[in-house]
Scaffold this motif. Structure first.
Motif, PDB file in Angstrom:
ATOM      1  N   GLU A   4       0.828  -1.208   0.000  1.00 52.52           N
ATOM      2  CA  GLU A   4       0.000   0.000   0.000  1.00 52.52           C
ATOM      3  C   GLU A   4       0.864   1.260   0.000  1.00 52.52           C
ATOM      4  N   GLU A   5       1.966   1.237   0.763  1.00 55.79           N
ATOM      5  CA  GLU A   5       2.858   2.396   0.802  1.00 55.79           C
ATOM      6  C   GLU A   5       3.538   2.610  -0.544  1.00 55.79           C
ATOM      7  N   ARG A   6       3.943   1.511  -1.206  1.00 57.51           N
ATOM      8  CA  ARG A   6       4.566   1.633  -2.533  1.00 57.51           C
ATOM      9  C   ARG A   6       3.561   2.183  -3.541  1.00 57.51           C
ATOM     10  N   GLU A   7       2.315   1.704  -3.466  1.00 57.16           N
ATOM     11  CA  GLU A   7       1.272   2.174  -4.376  1.00 57.16           C
ATOM     12  C   GLU A   7       1.014   3.665  -4.150  1.00 57.16           C
ATOM     13  N   PHE A   8       0.978   4.098  -2.889  1.00 53.02           N
ATOM     14  CA  PHE A   8       0.775   5.510  -2.556  1.00 53.02           C
ATOM     15  C   PHE A   8       1.910   6.365  -3.114  1.00 53.02           C
ATOM     16  N   GLN A   9       3.152   5.929  -2.912  1.00 55.26           N
ATOM     17  CA  GLN A   9       4.302   6.688  -3.417  1.00 55.26           C
ATOM     18  C   GLN A   9       4.283   6.764  -4.935  1.00 55.26           C
ATOM     19  N   GLN A  10       3.884   5.671  -5.593  1.00 54.22           N
ATOM     20  CA  GLN A  10       3.836   5.663  -7.047  1.00 54.22           C
ATOM     21  C   GLN A  10       2.772   6.653  -7.536  1.00 54.22           C
ATOM     22  N   ASP A  11       1.592   6.662  -6.914  1.00 53.03           N
ATOM     23  CA  ASP A  11       0.542   7.600  -7.307  1.00 53.03           C
ATOM     24  C   ASP A  11       1.015   9.041  -7.167  1.00 53.03           C
ATOM     25  N   MET A  12       1.678   9.354  -6.064  1.00 56.38           N
ATOM     26  CA  MET A  12       2.129  10.722  -5.824  1.00 56.38           C
ATOM     27  C   MET A  12       3.264  11.118  -6.774  1.00 56.38           C
ATOM     28  N   SER A  13       4.110  10.157  -7.142  1.00 63.62           N
ATOM     29  CA  SER A  13       5.255  10.487  -7.978  1.00 63.62           C
ATOM     30  C   SER A  13       4.856  10.810  -9.413  1.00 63.62           C
ATOM     31  N   ILE A  14       3.733  10.281  -9.876  1.00 61.78           N
ATOM     32  CA  ILE A  14       3.318  10.587 -11.246  1.00 61.78           C
ATOM     33  C   ILE A  14       2.224  11.650 -11.268  1.00 61.78           C
ATOM     34  N   ASN A  15       2.081  12.390 -10.136  1.00 59.58           N
ATOM     35  CA  ASN A  15       1.185  13.539 -10.048  1.00 59.58           C
ATOM     36  C   ASN A  15      -0.280  13.173 -10.284  1.00 59.58           C
ATOM     37  N   ARG A  16      -0.678  12.010  -9.784  1.00 56.10           N
ATOM     38  CA  ARG A  16      -2.083  11.615  -9.918  1.00 56.10           C
ATOM     39  C   ARG A  16      -2.866  11.912  -8.658  1.00 56.10           C
ATOM     40  N   GLY A  17      -2.256  12.467  -7.658  1.00 52.00           N
ATOM     41  CA  GLY A  17      -2.971  12.760  -6.429  1.00 52.00           C
ATOM     42  C   GLY A  17      -2.895  11.614  -5.442  1.00 52.00           C
ATOM     43  N   CYS A  18      -3.666  11.716  -4.437  1.00 46.72           N
ATOM     44  CA  CYS A  18      -3.628  10.758  -3.336  1.00 46.72           C
ATOM     45  C   CYS A  18      -4.971  10.049  -3.253  1.00 46.72           C
ATOM     46  N   LYS A  19      -4.974   8.736  -3.357  1.00 44.81           N
ATOM     47  CA  LYS A  19      -6.218   7.979  -3.241  1.00 44.81           C
ATOM     48  C   LYS A  19      -6.518   7.605  -1.800  1.00 44.81           C
ATOM     49  N   LYS A  20      -5.471   7.306  -1.037  1.00 41.31           N
ATOM     50  CA  LYS A  20      -5.683   6.872   0.341  1.00 41.31           C
ATOM     51  C   LYS A  20      -4.485   7.270   1.184  1.00 41.31           C
ATOM     52  N   GLY A  21      -4.746   7.761   2.368  1.00 43.59           N
ATOM     53  CA  GLY A  21      -3.685   8.092   3.308  1.00 43.59           C
ATOM     54  C   GLY A  21      -4.036   7.539   4.676  1.00 43.59           C
ATOM     55  N   VAL A  22      -3.060   7.056   5.398  1.00 45.49           N
ATOM     56  CA  VAL A  22      -3.268   6.520   6.739  1.00 45.49           C
ATOM     57  C   VAL A  22      -2.413   7.330   7.696  1.00 45.49           C
ATOM     58  N   LEU A  23      -3.021   7.805   8.746  1.00 45.44           N
ATOM     59  CA  LEU A  23      -2.328   8.622   9.725  1.00 45.44           C
ATOM     60  C   LEU A  23      -2.528   8.006  11.102  1.00 45.44           C
ATOM     61  N   TYR A  24      -1.438   7.762  11.813  1.00 45.14           N
ATOM     62  CA  TYR A  24      -1.512   7.237  13.174  1.00 45.14           C
ATOM     63  C   TYR A  24      -1.259   8.390  14.133  1.00 45.14           C
ATOM     64  N   VAL A  25      -2.193   8.607  15.056  1.00 45.15           N
ATOM     65  CA  VAL A  25      -2.057   9.664  16.049  1.00 45.15           C
ATOM     66  C   VAL A  25      -2.043   8.997  17.415  1.00 45.15           C
ATOM     67  N   THR A  26      -1.041   9.310  18.223  1.00 45.53           N
ATOM     68  CA  THR A  26      -0.957   8.719  19.552  1.00 45.53           C
ATOM     69  C   THR A  26      -0.966   9.818  20.597  1.00 45.53           C
ATOM     70  N   GLY A  27      -1.391   9.461  21.779  1.00 46.97           N
ATOM     71  CA  GLY A  27      -1.410  10.421  22.870  1.00 46.97           C
ATOM     72  C   GLY A  27      -2.539  10.138  23.826  1.00 46.97           C
TER      73      GLY A  27
END
Length: 114
Positions: A4-27
């Protein structure tokens, strides 16, 4: 990197935008403060290719979930079970059968319905 991370980086590198992002927040009490952010949000931006400076709008879905450790214990005294009947038209059988169940973890307010 995961697939999933490789797919995300590939999408961003060819300027197609972001389809999915995962954010971990702790506290401390993070879920308590962010759980109401779940839902559809409007995203506004001015693309690099926009010559006249017009704003483009799109939507993003935000899902906030607590991370549960693999090993945990739960006191059944903290669980409230509600049994319900169907509502609306459906004949006489509807009023006799409890056909839905909601389990609520009282301290956190997290519920699941079947």
């Amino acid at each position: 990197l995961s697939s999933e991370e490789r797919e995300f980086q590939q999408d961003m590198s060819i300027n197609r935008g972001c389809k999915k992002g995962v954010l971990y927040v702790t506290g401390q009490e993070v879920f308590k403060h962010l759980k109401h952010e779940s839902g559809v949000h409007k995203v506004q931006r001015v693309p690099e290719t926009e010559k006249q400076g017009r704003i483009h709008s799109s939507t993003a879905i935000v899902i906030v979930m607590p991370e549960v450790p693999r090993e945990f214990s739960m006191d059944m005294k903290e669980i409230r079970l509600d049994f319900m009947r169907a509502q609306g038209a459906g004949g006489q059988h509807v009023n006799k059968t409890d056909s839905a169940c909601r389990a609520t973890h009282v301290p956190s307010g997290i519920a699941c319905v079947s």
